[in-house]
Every structure is written in C-alpha cells, then in structure tokens.
Design a protein around this motif. Structure first.
Motif, PDB file in Angstrom:
ATOM      1  N   VAL A 156       0.850  -1.197   0.000  1.00  0.00           N
ATOM      2  CA  VAL A 156       0.000   0.000   0.000  1.00  0.00           C
ATOM      3  C   VAL A 156       0.882   1.242   0.000  1.00  0.00           C
ATOM      4  O   VAL A 156       1.929   1.276   0.651  1.00  0.00           O
ATOM      5  CB  VAL A 156      -0.929  -0.003   1.232  1.00  0.00           C
ATOM      6  CG1 VAL A 156      -1.829   1.223   1.224  1.00  0.00           C
ATOM      7  CG2 VAL A 156      -1.753  -1.277   1.249  1.00  0.00           C
ATOM      8  N   GLY A 157       0.482   2.277  -0.704  1.00  0.00           N
ATOM      9  CA  GLY A 157       1.297   3.488  -0.810  1.00  0.00           C
ATOM     10  C   GLY A 157       0.512   4.765  -0.585  1.00  0.00           C
ATOM     11  O   GLY A 157      -0.708   4.801  -0.655  1.00  0.00           O
ATOM     12  N   LEU A 158       1.265   5.844  -0.256  1.00  0.00           N
ATOM     13  CA  LEU A 158       0.683   7.165  -0.006  1.00  0.00           C
ATOM     14  C   LEU A 158       1.705   8.219  -0.408  1.00  0.00           C
ATOM     15  O   LEU A 158       2.906   8.044  -0.191  1.00  0.00           O
ATOM     16  CB  LEU A 158       0.327   7.315   1.483  1.00  0.00           C
ATOM     17  CG  LEU A 158      -0.248   8.669   1.920  1.00  0.00           C
ATOM     18  CD1 LEU A 158      -1.613   8.900   1.280  1.00  0.00           C
ATOM     19  CD2 LEU A 158      -0.357   8.722   3.441  1.00  0.00           C
ATOM     20  N   LEU A 159       1.255   9.320  -0.978  1.00  0.00           N
ATOM     21  CA  LEU A 159       2.141  10.408  -1.396  1.00  0.00           C
ATOM     22  C   LEU A 159       1.699  11.694  -0.728  1.00  0.00           C
ATOM     23  O   LEU A 159       0.510  12.036  -0.760  1.00  0.00           O
ATOM     24  CB  LEU A 159       2.112  10.571  -2.917  1.00  0.00           C
ATOM     25  CG  LEU A 159       2.981  11.701  -3.486  1.00  0.00           C
ATOM     26  CD1 LEU A 159       4.452  11.420  -3.224  1.00  0.00           C
ATOM     27  CD2 LEU A 159       2.732  11.876  -4.973  1.00  0.00           C
ATOM     28  N   ARG A 160       2.665  12.399  -0.092  1.00  0.00           N
ATOM     29  CA  ARG A 160       2.380  13.676   0.562  1.00  0.00           C
ATOM     30  C   ARG A 160       3.369  14.729   0.076  1.00  0.00           C
ATOM     31  O   ARG A 160       4.522  14.430  -0.215  1.00  0.00           O
ATOM     32  CB  ARG A 160       2.484  13.552   2.078  1.00  0.00           C
ATOM     33  CG  ARG A 160       1.445  12.637   2.713  1.00  0.00           C
ATOM     34  CD  ARG A 160       1.657  12.542   4.201  1.00  0.00           C
ATOM     35  NE  ARG A 160       0.670  11.685   4.845  1.00  0.00           N
ATOM     36  CZ  ARG A 160       0.677  11.383   6.132  1.00  0.00           C
ATOM     37  NH1 ARG A 160       1.635  11.877   6.918  1.00  0.00           N
ATOM     38  NH2 ARG A 160      -0.240  10.606   6.636  1.00  0.00           N
ATOM     39  N   MET A 161       2.894  15.963   0.051  1.00  0.00           N
ATOM     40  CA  MET A 161       3.751  17.079  -0.336  1.00  0.00           C
ATOM     41  C   MET A 161       3.338  18.311   0.439  1.00  0.00           C
ATOM     42  O   MET A 161       2.151  18.591   0.599  1.00  0.00           O
ATOM     43  CB  MET A 161       3.656  17.356  -1.839  1.00  0.00           C
ATOM     44  CG  MET A 161       4.431  18.581  -2.286  1.00  0.00           C
ATOM     45  SD  MET A 161       4.328  18.876  -4.064  1.00  0.00           S
ATOM     46  CE  MET A 161       5.261  20.402  -4.190  1.00  0.00           C
ATOM     47  N   ASN A 162       4.328  19.056   0.969  1.00  0.00           N
ATOM     48  CA  ASN A 162       4.041  20.345   1.598  1.00  0.00           C
ATOM     49  C   ASN A 162       5.155  21.310   1.256  1.00  0.00           C
ATOM     50  O   ASN A 162       6.312  20.911   1.084  1.00  0.00           O
ATOM     51  CB  ASN A 162       3.875  20.210   3.119  1.00  0.00           C
ATOM     52  CG  ASN A 162       5.118  19.652   3.789  1.00  0.00           C
ATOM     53  OD1 ASN A 162       6.139  20.339   3.881  1.00  0.00           O
ATOM     54  ND2 ASN A 162       5.046  18.424   4.271  1.00  0.00           N
ATOM     55  N   ALA A 163       4.807  22.569   1.151  1.00  0.00           N
ATOM     56  CA  ALA A 163       5.764  23.613   0.772  1.00  0.00           C
ATOM     57  C   ALA A 163       5.422  24.896   1.518  1.00  0.00           C
ATOM     58  O   ALA A 163       4.256  25.160   1.824  1.00  0.00           O
ATOM     59  CB  ALA A 163       5.725  23.850  -0.742  1.00  0.00           C
ATOM     60  N   VAL A 164       6.460  25.682   1.820  1.00  0.00           N
ATOM     61  CA  VAL A 164       6.306  26.942   2.542  1.00  0.00           C
ATOM     62  C   VAL A 164       6.916  28.061   1.696  1.00  0.00           C
ATOM     63  O   VAL A 164       8.084  28.001   1.324  1.00  0.00           O
ATOM     64  CB  VAL A 164       6.988  26.883   3.925  1.00  0.00           C
ATOM     65  CG1 VAL A 164       6.847  28.222   4.637  1.00  0.00           C
ATOM     66  CG2 VAL A 164       6.395  25.767   4.768  1.00  0.00           C
ATOM     67  N   LEU A 165       6.108  29.055   1.413  1.00  0.00           N
ATOM     68  CA  LEU A 165       6.549  30.244   0.680  1.00  0.00           C
ATOM     69  C   LEU A 165       6.397  31.442   1.596  1.00  0.00           C
ATOM     70  O   LEU A 165       5.300  31.717   2.077  1.00  0.00           O
ATOM     71  CB  LEU A 165       5.704  30.430  -0.590  1.00  0.00           C
ATOM     72  CG  LEU A 165       6.040  31.643  -1.463  1.00  0.00           C
ATOM     73  CD1 LEU A 165       7.431  31.510  -2.063  1.00  0.00           C
ATOM     74  CD2 LEU A 165       5.003  31.813  -2.573  1.00  0.00           C
ATOM     75  N   GLU A 166       7.499  32.154   1.852  1.00  0.00           N
ATOM     76  CA  GLU A 166       7.456  33.271   2.784  1.00  0.00           C
ATOM     77  C   GLU A 166       8.413  34.366   2.344  1.00  0.00           C
ATOM     78  O   GLU A 166       9.326  34.121   1.535  1.00  0.00           O
ATOM     79  CB  GLU A 166       7.800  32.801   4.192  1.00  0.00           C
ATOM     80  CG  GLU A 166       9.188  32.210   4.330  1.00  0.00           C
ATOM     81  CD  GLU A 166       9.456  31.699   5.726  1.00  0.00           C
ATOM     82  OE1 GLU A 166       8.530  31.737   6.550  1.00  0.00           O
ATOM     83  OE2 GLU A 166      10.595  31.269   5.989  1.00  0.00           O
ATOM     84  N   PRO A 167       8.238  35.580   2.874  1.00  0.00           N
ATOM     85  CA  PRO A 167       9.124  36.687   2.490  1.00  0.00           C
ATOM     86  C   PRO A 167      10.528  36.471   3.040  1.00  0.00           C
ATOM     87  O   PRO A 167      10.734  35.839   4.076  1.00  0.00           O
ATOM     88  CB  PRO A 167       8.464  37.918   3.129  1.00  0.00           C
ATOM     89  CG  PRO A 167       7.076  37.501   3.460  1.00  0.00           C
ATOM     90  CD  PRO A 167       7.126  36.024   3.719  1.00  0.00           C
ATOM     91  N   ARG A 168      11.490  37.010   2.347  1.00  0.00           N
ATOM     92  CA  ARG A 168      12.869  36.987   2.817  1.00  0.00           C
ATOM     93  C   ARG A 168      13.086  38.167   3.757  1.00  0.00           C
ATOM     94  O   ARG A 168      12.658  39.286   3.481  1.00  0.00           O
ATOM     95  CB  ARG A 168      13.842  37.067   1.643  1.00  0.00           C
ATOM     96  CG  ARG A 168      13.751  35.907   0.676  1.00  0.00           C
ATOM     97  CD  ARG A 168      14.800  35.985  -0.408  1.00  0.00           C
ATOM     98  NE  ARG A 168      16.148  36.000   0.149  1.00  0.00           N
ATOM     99  CZ  ARG A 168      17.257  35.991  -0.610  1.00  0.00           C
ATOM    100  NH1 ARG A 168      17.146  35.977  -1.923  1.00  0.00           N
ATOM    101  NH2 ARG A 168      18.434  36.003  -0.038  1.00  0.00           N
ATOM    102  N   HIS A 169      13.775  37.889   4.869  1.00  0.00           N
ATOM    103  CA  HIS A 169      14.017  38.928   5.865  1.00  0.00           C
ATOM    104  C   HIS A 169      15.442  39.464   5.818  1.00  0.00           C
ATOM    105  O   HIS A 169      15.786  40.360   6.585  1.00  0.00           O
ATOM    106  CB  HIS A 169      13.729  38.376   7.265  1.00  0.00           C
ATOM    107  CG  HIS A 169      12.318  37.890   7.433  1.00  0.00           C
ATOM    108  ND1 HIS A 169      11.232  38.739   7.499  1.00  0.00           N
ATOM    109  CD2 HIS A 169      11.813  36.624   7.527  1.00  0.00           C
ATOM    110  CE1 HIS A 169      10.119  38.031   7.640  1.00  0.00           C
ATOM    111  NE2 HIS A 169      10.444  36.748   7.660  1.00  0.00           N
ATOM    112  N   ASP A 170      16.267  38.906   4.935  1.00  0.00           N
ATOM    113  CA  ASP A 170      17.652  39.357   4.864  1.00  0.00           C
ATOM    114  C   ASP A 170      17.857  40.430   3.802  1.00  0.00           C
ATOM    115  O   ASP A 170      18.990  40.837   3.538  1.00  0.00           O
ATOM    116  CB  ASP A 170      18.577  38.170   4.578  1.00  0.00           C
ATOM    117  CG  ASP A 170      18.195  37.445   3.290  1.00  0.00           C
ATOM    118  OD1 ASP A 170      17.049  37.627   2.822  1.00  0.00           O
ATOM    119  OD2 ASP A 170      19.042  36.701   2.762  1.00  0.00           O
ATOM    120  N   ILE A 171      16.767  40.880   3.182  1.00  0.00           N
ATOM    121  CA  ILE A 171      16.839  41.946   2.178  1.00  0.00           C
ATOM    122  C   ILE A 171      16.034  43.129   2.677  1.00  0.00           C
ATOM    123  O   ILE A 171      14.854  42.994   3.003  1.00  0.00           O
ATOM    124  CB  ILE A 171      16.305  41.478   0.812  1.00  0.00           C
ATOM    125  CG1 ILE A 171      17.177  40.338   0.267  1.00  0.00           C
ATOM    126  CG2 ILE A 171      16.273  42.642  -0.174  1.00  0.00           C
ATOM    127  CD1 ILE A 171      16.711  39.809  -1.057  1.00  0.00           C
TER     128      ILE A 171
END
Length: 284
Positions: A156-171
């Motif tokens: 049995v199989g399962l596929l998961r994906m998560n991603a985080v997009l956020e502002p850069r604080h070093d600029i």
C-alpha cells in the motif's frame, strides 16, 4: 507452491517518484525565478519613482539636553526609501512517497492412485461327475487427490507534499539618516586599585565628560548616573561638571567569602542629561 514478487511494481514506482521529485524541483526553480524577477521589477519601479520627502531632520539640544529647535531638509527621494519591496522565497519543499503494489498467484496439483486385483480358480480331473469348472474374481480401486495453493501479496502506498513560501528577511532598504545637533557625553575608564592584602574590594575611576555640539566643555551641570551591579560615588564629593566639563566617579566592587572570585568582571555605566544619554561597559 505459488510464488509472488512485487519488486517489478516497486521498481516502477521508484522511477515514478524520481520523476516526480525531478519535476517538482524544476517547478520550484521556475517559480523562484519568476518570484525573483517580480521582486526585481517591483524594486526597480520603487527606485525610479521619486516623491517629495524630508530627507534629513536636524534636532537641536541645549546644554541641559532639552530640544530647542529642529530643521528639516526636503528633497525628492526614491519611493524605495520608504516602502520595502517584498521578495518571496521557497523555504521548504518536502515530498513523501508511499506506494501500492499487489500480485496474485495460484497453483494446483493432482495425484491419482489406481489399484486392480484379480483372483482366478479352476477344477479338472478323472471322476468328476459334472465335468470341469473355472471361477474368476476382479477388484478395482482408484483414488484422486487435488491440491490447490493460493498466494496474494499487497503493498500500500501514499504520497504527501508540503511547501512553505514566505518573504525573505535578509533583504531590506536603508532608512533615511537622522542628524542630531547637541551635547555629547563621553565615559572613559580610569585607574584600577585593589584594597587590602589579600584584596577585599577593588575600585575603578570613571571620567565622564560633557561637551556641546562644537566640542567645548559644559561646566556646572549635574548628570544622572546609573550603574548595574556595582556601587559608585562621586570622587571629590561633587556631582557637577568642572571647568573641563568633567565629573569623576569611583566604582567599588566588593569581594565576599573566603575564596572570592577576583577575575575582572563587566559592568554597564549609563549617563544621561535630559534626553541625551550614553552608556558603556567597564571591566575591572
């Protein structure tokens, strides 16, 4: 015995997951490139848009540290001095794969056993009244055994994906400068002396100098002094600045216990006059 093997399906799933990782990486890279271009375009637009603003604000203080006036200098400056462009980045992209594979196998075997038995008898000879005779007996036995084996293997199989997009604080964008014209306070370390043998305390003189904006000493002014973690007292018994704009204080550090720690320690000394202030760390 039936045998099953899903390694072929799993190998195919591994290749599919590899392709998914590759395509996801390409998508992230392409998206990040587009985000960088959007941020660069926004930055250029803000940098080329000029607005009338106060570039420098000058505040004047008197010898008591009170504000006596202010001057403003206006000019056209880029809008980017006041609005920071937001640059986004992918800070996290995760893929987790779990796959499904199954296989069914069956085998059947047949075992047949047969048994045949025949018995015969006869009579012949002189003096037999009714003549000769013959008897025959036959026995047949047959057995059949069928054995069937089934085997099923599942994955049995399962596929998961998560991603985080956020502002850069070093600029960021540097803020406009602010100029302050007024008195200055300087704190300088003086001589250090141990009291007692072995030492039971240690003293250090700190010289505080109060000057105006032109660098000339300001005499006859009382200053607010604060020290953290160490006692202090005016040296000479006066708390007002002399003709050189100076006042000297003596810091006293007490050594407590039979085996005190006499290694140098840091203490923060702060001096204020009105809203003008200065602080420094002295070590003794």
């Amino acid at each position: 015995m039936a045998n099953t093997d899903v390694s072929g399906q799993l190998a195919t799933a591994g290749l599919a997951f590899g392709d998914l990782v590759k395509l996801t990486g390409q998508a992230v890279a392409n998206t990040q490139t587009a985000l960088n271009k959007t941020g660069a375009d926004a930055t250029s637009a803000l940098a080329t848009t000029l607005v009338d603003v106060i570039a420098v604000q000058e505040l004047d203080y008197d010898d008591n540290g009170n504000v006596t006036g202010e001057k403003t200098f206006t000019q056209q400056l880029p809008l980017i001095d006041f609005i920071d462009p937001v640059i986004y980045q992918w800070t996290q992209v995760r893929l987790q794969g779990r796959f499904t594979a199954s296989q069914f196998a069956a085998t059947a075997s047949t075992d047949t056993h047969s048994n045949t038995s025949t018995d015969s008898s006869g009579q012949a000879g002189f003096g037999i009244i009714f003549g000769g005779g013959y008897n025959n007996f036959q026995y047949d036995d047959s057995q059949t055994h069928i054995d069937t084996n089934f085997r099923v293997e599942d994955s049995v199989g399962l596929l998961r994906m998560n991603a985080v997009l956020e502002p850069r604080h070093d600029i960021g964008v540097p803020k406009p400068r602010q100029a302050i014209v007024g008195p200055q306070i300087e704190i300088d370390a003086g001589p250090i002396a141990d009291v007692g043998n072995p030492a039971t305390s240690r003293t250090m003189d700190a010289v505080i100098t109060y000057r105006n904006a032109a660098g000339d000493p300001i005499a006859g002014k009382e200053l607010a002094i604060d020290t953290q973690g160490v006692a202090w007292a005016f040296k000479g018994g006066t708390g007002t600045t002399d003709a050189n704009g100076q006042v000297t204080i003596t810091l006293t550090r007490q050594f407590v216990g039979d085996a005190p720690d006499r290694t140098p320690a840091d203490f923060v000394v702060g001096v204020r006059k009105g809203i003008v202030g200065e602080s420094t760390t002295l070590t003794f």
